[in-house]
Design a protein around this motif. Structure first.
Motif, mmCIF file in Angstrom:
data_model
loop_
_atom_site.group_PDB
_atom_site.id
_atom_site.type_symbol
_atom_site.label_atom_id
_atom_site.label_comp_id
_atom_site.label_asym_id
_atom_site.label_seq_id
_atom_site.Cartn_x
_atom_site.Cartn_y
_atom_site.Cartn_z
ATOM 1 N N ARG A 1 37.484 43.012 41.642
ATOM 2 C CA ARG A 1 36.306 43.204 40.780
ATOM 3 C C ARG A 1 36.605 42.763 39.355
ATOM 4 N N ILE A 2 37.793 43.076 38.864
ATOM 5 C CA ILE A 2 38.192 42.630 37.523
ATOM 6 C C ILE A 2 38.194 41.104 37.477
ATOM 7 N N GLU A 3 38.636 40.507 38.553
ATOM 8 C CA GLU A 3 38.718 39.049 38.642
ATOM 9 C C GLU A 3 37.348 38.391 38.507
ATOM 10 N N GLN A 4 36.300 39.104 38.915
ATOM 11 C CA GLN A 4 34.944 38.561 38.822
ATOM 12 C C GLN A 4 34.443 38.501 37.378
ATOM 13 N N GLY A 5 35.078 39.267 36.487
ATOM 14 C CA GLY A 5 34.712 39.239 35.079
ATOM 15 C C GLY A 5 33.681 40.293 34.702
ATOM 16 N N LEU B 1 50.047 52.025 39.976
ATOM 17 C CA LEU B 1 51.012 51.524 38.990
ATOM 18 C C LEU B 1 51.153 50.008 39.101
ATOM 19 N N ILE B 2 51.169 49.519 40.334
ATOM 20 C CA ILE B 2 51.278 48.077 40.565
ATOM 21 C C ILE B 2 49.972 47.384 40.185
ATOM 22 N N THR B 3 48.845 47.991 40.547
ATOM 23 C CA THR B 3 47.548 47.422 40.183
ATOM 24 C C THR B 3 47.421 47.314 38.667
ATOM 25 N N THR B 4 47.891 48.339 37.957
ATOM 26 C CA THR B 4 47.852 48.325 36.492
ATOM 27 C C THR B 4 48.600 47.130 35.939
ATOM 28 N N LYS B 5 49.791 46.896 36.449
ATOM 29 C CA LYS B 5 50.605 45.787 35.952
ATOM 30 C C LYS B 5 49.972 44.434 36.288
ATOM 31 N N ARG B 6 49.448 44.304 37.497
ATOM 32 C CA ARG B 6 48.841 43.030 37.890
ATOM 33 C C ARG B 6 47.628 42.709 37.017
ATOM 34 N N ILE B 7 46.812 43.713 36.766
ATOM 35 C CA ILE B 7 45.626 43.491 35.935
ATOM 36 C C ILE B 7 46.020 43.183 34.496
ATOM 37 N N HIS B 8 46.978 43.950 33.968
ATOM 38 C CA HIS B 8 47.396 43.726 32.581
ATOM 39 C C HIS B 8 48.020 42.339 32.410
ATOM 40 N N ASP B 9 48.825 41.920 33.366
ATOM 41 C CA ASP B 9 49.484 40.613 33.264
ATOM 42 C C ASP B 9 48.475 39.464 33.314
ATOM 43 N N LYS B 10 47.458 39.595 34.158
ATOM 44 C CA LYS B 10 46.493 38.507 34.358
ATOM 45 C C LYS B 10 45.287 38.617 33.433
ATOM 46 N N PHE B 11 44.871 39.849 33.131
ATOM 47 C CA PHE B 11 43.673 40.067 32.299
ATOM 48 C C PHE B 11 44.001 41.044 31.158
ATOM 49 N N PRO B 12 44.846 40.624 30.227
ATOM 50 C CA PRO B 12 45.324 41.520 29.160
ATOM 51 C C PRO B 12 44.231 42.069 28.249
ATOM 52 N N LYS B 13 43.056 41.437 28.231
ATOM 53 C CA LYS B 13 41.974 41.923 27.367
ATOM 54 C C LYS B 13 41.273 43.151 27.950
ATOM 55 N N VAL B 14 41.459 43.392 29.250
ATOM 56 C CA VAL B 14 40.858 44.577 29.866
ATOM 57 C C VAL B 14 41.659 45.807 29.453
ATOM 58 N N MET C 1 27.886 46.470 23.646
ATOM 59 C CA MET C 1 27.979 47.438 24.734
ATOM 60 C C MET C 1 29.248 47.175 25.553
ATOM 61 N N TYR C 2 30.122 48.174 25.641
ATOM 62 C CA TYR C 2 31.349 48.032 26.425
ATOM 63 C C TYR C 2 31.050 48.317 27.894
ATOM 64 N N LYS C 3 31.451 47.386 28.757
ATOM 65 C CA LYS C 3 31.202 47.505 30.192
ATOM 66 C C LYS C 3 32.419 48.138 30.868
ATOM 67 N N VAL C 4 32.164 49.218 31.602
ATOM 68 C CA VAL C 4 33.237 50.030 32.179
ATOM 69 C C VAL C 4 33.236 49.953 33.705
ATOM 70 N N LEU C 5 34.420 49.832 34.274
ATOM 71 C CA LEU C 5 34.621 49.906 35.723
ATOM 72 C C LEU C 5 35.370 51.193 36.024
ATOM 73 N N VAL C 6 34.888 51.969 36.997
ATOM 74 C CA VAL C 6 35.534 53.217 37.390
ATOM 75 C C VAL C 6 36.144 53.048 38.769
ATOM 76 N N ALA C 7 37.458 53.276 38.888
ATOM 77 C CA ALA C 7 38.171 53.129 40.160
ATOM 78 C C ALA C 7 38.754 54.464 40.585
#
Length: 217
Positions: free
Chosen positions: A42-46, A64-77, A1-7
């Motif tokens: 929230r992404i940081e919580q896993g 755009l900045i949030t996208t880069k920060r998340i991708h750099d730190k949590f590339p699997k998301v 089951m893929y867990k989805v976050l909606v922002a």
């Protein structure tokens, strides 16, 4: 089951996406957020596999900045952008910053479902209503796409979270409560930001943030 976050900062949009995604076998929405800062925390919580995120959630950090920060730190998301912005500049930067898919809010629900199917297979997907040229692809893949953000990129993770809140006029106490840190720590981060970016006043900081599209009002 893929867990989805909606922002998304609009409750009715979040509700619509919740309903749509939860109807799909293999996917479940586990949470919703309303700003870039809250989304990163929230992404940081896993426990998130896929993020469906708006680019404009004012007031706060640019998506755009949030996208880069998340991708750099949590590339699997896997990041799917759902935006009203149809300008090629936004699309190029979002994909360059780590989004796997870009969907227009003006498109049908089917585009979101198609994006979900592609990203779980590790494939990028652009809304069928977006026309992208070879030069656009070259720009997306070009190294050094964020040369104008060299100064910003040296900030620590926490400093990048404090930065937009300072630019938007939040007090030290408000920032400390939002990020669960002490006011003294906020003051230290603000001092580091000013030193690293060579900014000597909030006016200069706001001007820098606006010039580099780091915040949305």
């Amino acid at each position: 089951m893929y867990k989805v976050l909606v922002a998304d900062d609009h409750a009715i949009v979040r509700s619509g996406i919740f309903y749509l995604v939860n109807q799909q076998p293999g996917f479940t929405v586990v949470d919703g957020t309303v700003s870039g800062t809250d989304t990163y925390l929230r992404i940081e919580q896993g426990g998130i596999d896929i993020l469906i995120m708006d680019l404009s959630m004012p007031p706060g950090e640019s998506g755009l900045i949030t996208t880069k920060r998340i991708h750099d730190k949590f590339p699997k998301v896997k990041i799917i952008i759902l935006s009203m912005h149809e300008e090629q500049e936004y699309i190029n930067r979002a994909m360059s910053n780590g989004a796997m898919s870009y969907i227009l809010k003006s498109s049908s629900d089917g585009e979101i479902l198609t994006a979900l199917k592609h990203v779980v297979n590790g494939e990028n997907y652009l809304d069928a209503n977006i026309l992208i040229t070879k030069s656009d692809l070259k720009q997306i893949n070009a190294s050094g796409a964020d040369v104008n953000l060299k100064g910003y990129n040296v900030l620590s993770k926490r400093e990048k979270e404090v930065f937009p809140l300072v630019a938007l006029g939040y007090s030290n106490r408000e920032i400390s409560e939002k990020l669960f840190i002490s006011t003294k720590t906020v003051e230290a981060h603000k001092a580091n930001i000013s030193r690293k970016l060579h900014l000597h006043s909030r006016v200069e900081l706001v001007r820098y943030a606006i010039h580099h599209h780091l915040i949305d009002f």
